[in-house]
Design a protein around this motif. Sequence first.
Motif, PDB file in Angstrom:
ATOM      1  N   ARG A  56      40.612  37.152  53.738  1.00 42.56           N
ATOM      2  CA  ARG A  56      39.376  37.299  54.079  1.00 42.56           C
ATOM      3  C   ARG A  56      38.875  37.760  52.930  1.00 42.56           C
ATOM      4  NH1 ARG A  56      38.198  41.561  58.252  1.00 42.56           N
ATOM      5  NH2 ARG A  56      36.114  40.646  57.715  1.00 42.56           N
ATOM      6  N   GLU A  57      39.240  38.745  52.082  1.00 43.38           N
ATOM      7  CA  GLU A  57      38.683  39.320  50.812  1.00 43.38           C
ATOM      8  C   GLU A  57      38.809  38.117  49.639  1.00 43.38           C
ATOM      9  OE1 GLU A  57      41.216  42.517  50.626  1.00 43.38           O
ATOM     10  OE2 GLU A  57      40.432  43.425  52.414  1.00 43.38           O
ATOM     11  N   PHE A  58      39.244  36.922  49.724  1.00 44.93           N
ATOM     12  CA  PHE A  58      39.456  36.025  48.629  1.00 44.93           C
ATOM     13  C   PHE A  58      38.590  34.983  49.241  1.00 44.93           C
ATOM     14  CE2 PHE A  58      40.768  32.951  45.667  1.00 44.93           C
ATOM     15  CZ  PHE A  58      41.575  33.556  44.719  1.00 44.93           C
ATOM     16  N   ASP A 102      35.849  35.713  43.385  1.00 45.91           N
ATOM     17  CA  ASP A 102      37.077  36.374  43.617  1.00 45.91           C
ATOM     18  C   ASP A 102      38.203  35.893  42.854  1.00 45.91           C
ATOM     19  OD1 ASP A 102      35.727  38.004  45.598  1.00 45.91           O
ATOM     20  OD2 ASP A 102      35.757  36.307  46.952  1.00 45.91           O
ATOM     21  N   GLY A 103      38.635  34.703  42.720  1.00 45.06           N
ATOM     22  CA  GLY A 103      39.517  34.001  42.058  1.00 45.06           C
ATOM     23  C   GLY A 103      39.657  34.670  40.487  1.00 45.06           C
ATOM     24  N   VAL A 104      38.394  34.374  39.917  1.00 45.27           N
ATOM     25  CA  VAL A 104      38.307  34.921  38.292  1.00 45.27           C
ATOM     26  C   VAL A 104      38.395  36.389  38.348  1.00 45.27           C
ATOM     27  CG1 VAL A 104      36.620  35.341  36.587  1.00 45.27           C
ATOM     28  CG2 VAL A 104      36.594  33.083  37.908  1.00 45.27           C
ATOM     29  N   VAL A 105      37.947  37.178  39.144  1.00 44.01           N
ATOM     30  CA  VAL A 105      37.954  38.658  39.025  1.00 44.01           C
ATOM     31  C   VAL A 105      39.457  38.930  39.416  1.00 44.01           C
ATOM     32  CG1 VAL A 105      37.648  40.860  40.001  1.00 44.01           C
ATOM     33  CG2 VAL A 105      35.847  39.073  39.550  1.00 44.01           C
ATOM     34  N   VAL A 106      40.363  38.596  40.368  1.00 44.44           N
ATOM     35  CA  VAL A 106      41.764  38.960  40.533  1.00 44.44           C
ATOM     36  C   VAL A 106      42.465  38.483  39.372  1.00 44.44           C
ATOM     37  CG1 VAL A 106      43.549  38.536  41.979  1.00 44.44           C
ATOM     38  CG2 VAL A 106      41.475  38.960  43.123  1.00 44.44           C
ATOM     39  N   ALA A 107      42.324  37.106  38.698  1.00 46.32           N
ATOM     40  CA  ALA A 107      43.125  36.644  37.674  1.00 46.32           C
ATOM     41  C   ALA A 107      42.707  37.503  36.516  1.00 46.32           C
ATOM     42  CB  ALA A 107      42.914  35.414  37.627  1.00 46.32           C
ATOM     43  N   GLY A 108      41.615  37.857  36.316  1.00 45.78           N
ATOM     44  CA  GLY A 108      41.274  38.697  35.106  1.00 45.78           C
ATOM     45  C   GLY A 108      41.708  39.906  35.089  1.00 45.78           C
ATOM     46  N   LEU A 160      36.946  47.954  28.717  1.00 43.69           N
ATOM     47  CA  LEU A 160      35.861  46.815  28.387  1.00 43.69           C
ATOM     48  C   LEU A 160      36.023  45.666  29.383  1.00 43.69           C
ATOM     49  CD1 LEU A 160      35.520  47.236  24.769  1.00 43.69           C
ATOM     50  CD2 LEU A 160      34.097  48.255  26.492  1.00 43.69           C
ATOM     51  N   LEU A 161      37.456  45.334  29.610  1.00 42.89           N
ATOM     52  CA  LEU A 161      37.716  43.919  30.251  1.00 42.89           C
ATOM     53  C   LEU A 161      37.698  44.152  31.935  1.00 42.89           C
ATOM     54  CD1 LEU A 161      40.730  42.798  28.342  1.00 42.89           C
ATOM     55  CD2 LEU A 161      38.611  41.937  28.035  1.00 42.89           C
ATOM     56  N   MET A 162      37.724  45.407  31.958  1.00 50.28           N
ATOM     57  CA  MET A 162      37.834  45.669  33.668  1.00 50.28           C
ATOM     58  C   MET A 162      36.447  45.752  34.071  1.00 50.28           C
ATOM     59  SD  MET A 162      41.142  48.311  34.044  1.00 50.28           S
ATOM     60  CE  MET A 162      40.878  48.605  35.759  1.00 50.28           C
ATOM     61  N   ALA A 163      35.492  46.573  33.287  1.00 51.14           N
ATOM     62  CA  ALA A 163      34.155  46.560  33.414  1.00 51.14           C
ATOM     63  C   ALA A 163      33.630  45.223  33.457  1.00 51.14           C
ATOM     64  CB  ALA A 163      33.463  47.524  32.411  1.00 51.14           C
ATOM     65  N   ALA A 164      33.933  44.173  32.720  1.00 45.89           N
ATOM     66  CA  ALA A 164      33.221  42.988  32.646  1.00 45.89           C
ATOM     67  C   ALA A 164      33.607  42.183  33.848  1.00 45.89           C
ATOM     68  CB  ALA A 164      33.944  42.266  31.145  1.00 45.89           C
ATOM     69  N   PHE A 165      34.721  42.256  34.420  1.00 43.69           N
ATOM     70  CA  PHE A 165      35.202  41.549  35.525  1.00 43.69           C
ATOM     71  C   PHE A 165      34.730  42.317  36.855  1.00 43.69           C
ATOM     72  CE2 PHE A 165      38.655  39.952  32.771  1.00 43.69           C
ATOM     73  CZ  PHE A 165      38.596  38.756  33.033  1.00 43.69           C
ATOM     74  N   ARG A 166      34.601  43.700  36.777  1.00 41.10           N
ATOM     75  CA  ARG A 166      33.561  44.290  37.947  1.00 41.10           C
ATOM     76  C   ARG A 166      32.245  43.995  37.850  1.00 41.10           C
ATOM     77  NH1 ARG A 166      35.479  45.615  42.799  1.00 41.10           N
ATOM     78  NH2 ARG A 166      34.622  47.498  43.573  1.00 41.10           N
ATOM     79  N   TRP A 167      31.733  43.971  36.724  1.00 35.81           N
ATOM     80  CA  TRP A 167      30.334  43.445  36.788  1.00 35.81           C
ATOM     81  C   TRP A 167      30.018  42.179  37.364  1.00 35.81           C
ATOM     82  CZ3 TRP A 167      28.209  39.324  34.333  1.00 35.81           C
ATOM     83  CH2 TRP A 167      26.671  39.245  34.490  1.00 35.81           C
ATOM     84  N   LEU A 168      31.019  41.172  37.211  1.00 37.37           N
ATOM     85  CA  LEU A 168      30.965  39.881  37.650  1.00 37.37           C
ATOM     86  C   LEU A 168      30.909  39.769  39.044  1.00 37.37           C
ATOM     87  CD1 LEU A 168      30.785  36.730  36.810  1.00 37.37           C
ATOM     88  CD2 LEU A 168      33.202  36.729  36.750  1.00 37.37           C
ATOM     89  N   ASP A 169      31.785  40.751  39.700  1.00 37.23           N
ATOM     90  CA  ASP A 169      32.132  41.074  41.320  1.00 37.23           C
ATOM     91  C   ASP A 169      30.997  41.995  41.850  1.00 37.23           C
ATOM     92  OD1 ASP A 169      33.708  40.396  43.289  1.00 37.23           O
ATOM     93  OD2 ASP A 169      35.017  41.922  43.155  1.00 37.23           O
ATOM     94  N   ARG A 170      29.919  42.251  41.163  1.00 33.83           N
ATOM     95  CA  ARG A 170      28.877  43.218  41.793  1.00 33.83           C
ATOM     96  C   ARG A 170      28.356  42.625  43.190  1.00 33.83           C
ATOM     97  NH1 ARG A 170      24.495  45.038  37.972  1.00 33.83           N
ATOM     98  NH2 ARG A 170      23.853  46.110  40.018  1.00 33.83           N
ATOM     99  N   VAL A 171      27.944  41.350  43.140  1.00 37.28           N
ATOM    100  CA  VAL A 171      27.467  40.674  44.470  1.00 37.28           C
ATOM    101  C   VAL A 171      28.254  40.986  45.687  1.00 37.28           C
ATOM    102  CG1 VAL A 171      26.473  38.627  45.507  1.00 37.28           C
ATOM    103  CG2 VAL A 171      26.250  38.842  42.740  1.00 37.28           C
ATOM    104  N   GLU A 172      29.474  40.758  45.551  1.00 33.99           N
ATOM    105  CA  GLU A 172      30.300  41.011  46.924  1.00 33.99           C
ATOM    106  C   GLU A 172      31.691  41.980  46.317  1.00 33.99           C
ATOM    107  OE1 GLU A 172      32.273  38.353  50.732  1.00 33.99           O
ATOM    108  OE2 GLU A 172      31.451  37.487  48.864  1.00 33.99           O
ATOM    109  N   PRO A 173      31.312  43.083  45.990  1.00 31.60           N
ATOM    110  CA  PRO A 173      32.494  43.651  45.231  1.00 31.60           C
ATOM    111  C   PRO A 173      33.802  43.667  46.317  1.00 31.60           C
ATOM    112  CG  PRO A 173      30.715  44.949  45.249  1.00 31.60           C
ATOM    113  CD  PRO A 173      30.497  44.070  46.115  1.00 31.60           C
ATOM    114  N   GLY A 174      34.980  43.246  45.619  1.00 31.68           N
ATOM    115  CA  GLY A 174      36.344  43.235  46.386  1.00 31.68           C
ATOM    116  C   GLY A 174      36.694  44.710  46.286  1.00 31.68           C
TER     117      GLY A 174
END
Length: 518
Positions: free
Chosen positions: A179-181, A186-192, A94-108
């Motif tokens: 380049r990918e940060f 990006d900071g929120v997703v990597v930290a999450g 659930l947590l991974m899906a939430a952070f991945r959803w947040l990163d949908r605009v420019e997926p890392g």
Amino acid sequence: MSDPSVQHQQARPAVPVLHEQRVDEVLGAAPERGRGRYRPHRVGMVWRSKVFRAGAVIVVLALCWLVILALVREQTGPEGFLVGLGLAVLPVPLLMAAFRWLDRVEPGPWRNLIFSFAWGACAAALVAIIANSFATRWIATATADPASADTLGATVIAPVVEESAKAAAVLLIFLFRRREFSGVVDGVVVAGFTATGFAFTENILYLGNAFGEDQQLGSTGFASVTAGTFFVRIVMSPFAHPLFTVLTGLGFGFAAVSARRHRVRRIALPVLGLLLAMGLHALWNGSSAFGPYGFYAVYGIVMVPAFGLVTWLAIWSRQRELRTLAAELPAYAAAGWLTPAEPTALSSMRARGMARDLARHWQPDRARGRAAARAVAEYESFATSLAGLRRRARHGAVGPDFGARERELLHHLWQRREFAAPALTQAAHLTGRPGAHHGHHRHPGRHGQHGHPRPTPHGSAYGYGYGYGHTPGYGGPPGYTPGYGGPPGHAPGHGPAAHPPPPPYGSSSPPSHRRPPT
């Protein structure tokens, strides 16, 4: 008289550079297919091998995980470990899906996220277990008061050690995957992802110990220690560790978008984020010291509002990325790299998803449909990176490699435009996005979904494949100097007639098979 071949070579889209200079000096020639990847300078000979670097990281993290398994099984026992593992894994998807959803605009890239999760679950957890145990024992020996040592270790030592260990993953990606940060998201997703991995390992330990205590006491059901621990750590506060570390990620994210000349700010913001993470973590761990209802007071007054504030900030940053697309990409559309409808379509998550579906259903079979949808998704990601790069350039947050990175992104966009441009144009039309009527082309006899005429991808007889032979040359004529963010044709002597855009998609004009100039 001028040479017709020279005129043909110059009639290509020009890059809307950010300041007055020769376009051919900024853009140069298109890289060969397969070589269109920017590579930063590397130090050292051994680390040039990707296989060696990836293998070294995997080996180190695997060794950390093996040591953690041994330590946790020693404390919880085999049965406690299995119970803790089964319960601790529940909130992870659930947590991974939430952070991945947040990163949908420019997926890392997934490699960064997998590394972050593994670092939190293995390296950071091992450092925390060893350092916390050592510090607590040292304090207990020095003060001869084990109870005070446990309290001091939980409220002072643990927050500093754990948040520093988790922040190391964010720092590594910030430094070596720069380049990918590129921003706050990006900071929120990597930290999450890092904190989710850390919480996973920590929950195994806590739930396993609780199960072992229930076996000794004979407790079962909802009154058991295991049930209470599960409710507090998995049901009430699965976001606790991600919330702490996300504060550190926000600091690195704001530093990533800060101008390069603001060196103090770029250092102070991550440090401030780390200190806030440590402070909130310490408050959470020490909530029991505020009385029998201290935990609930801290949870309701501090944790829930902080979680809401950080969530709002993350979603706002996500929407800001979409607004950046609408603001920055029209310059490339005016130069002929995009159709007029694409910037507005790319700034809508609904239109982006519809474009992928359209590209998939336009193909004659399922395999080609998946390939077309993947090409559109990659196109959307590259376009987002291009808009973010241009925005950071406006604020002085890019280095001297701006031109190389812009060339690479335009190269990848042009390779995929046969699928993406018609699909995005049609999606803009179907969603009623502004500017859709400028780029929508009707084609009698070809119908896509919803009964609308289907655009034909330019230069492809079968509707699939990138078609590198249709890639235009990069750069403009000597002396071409467009203004800051302005479309071509504004310089004297170089009007729109001298720089016609590429033929519209589905037009009868034969595509150019000339290779880019070298």
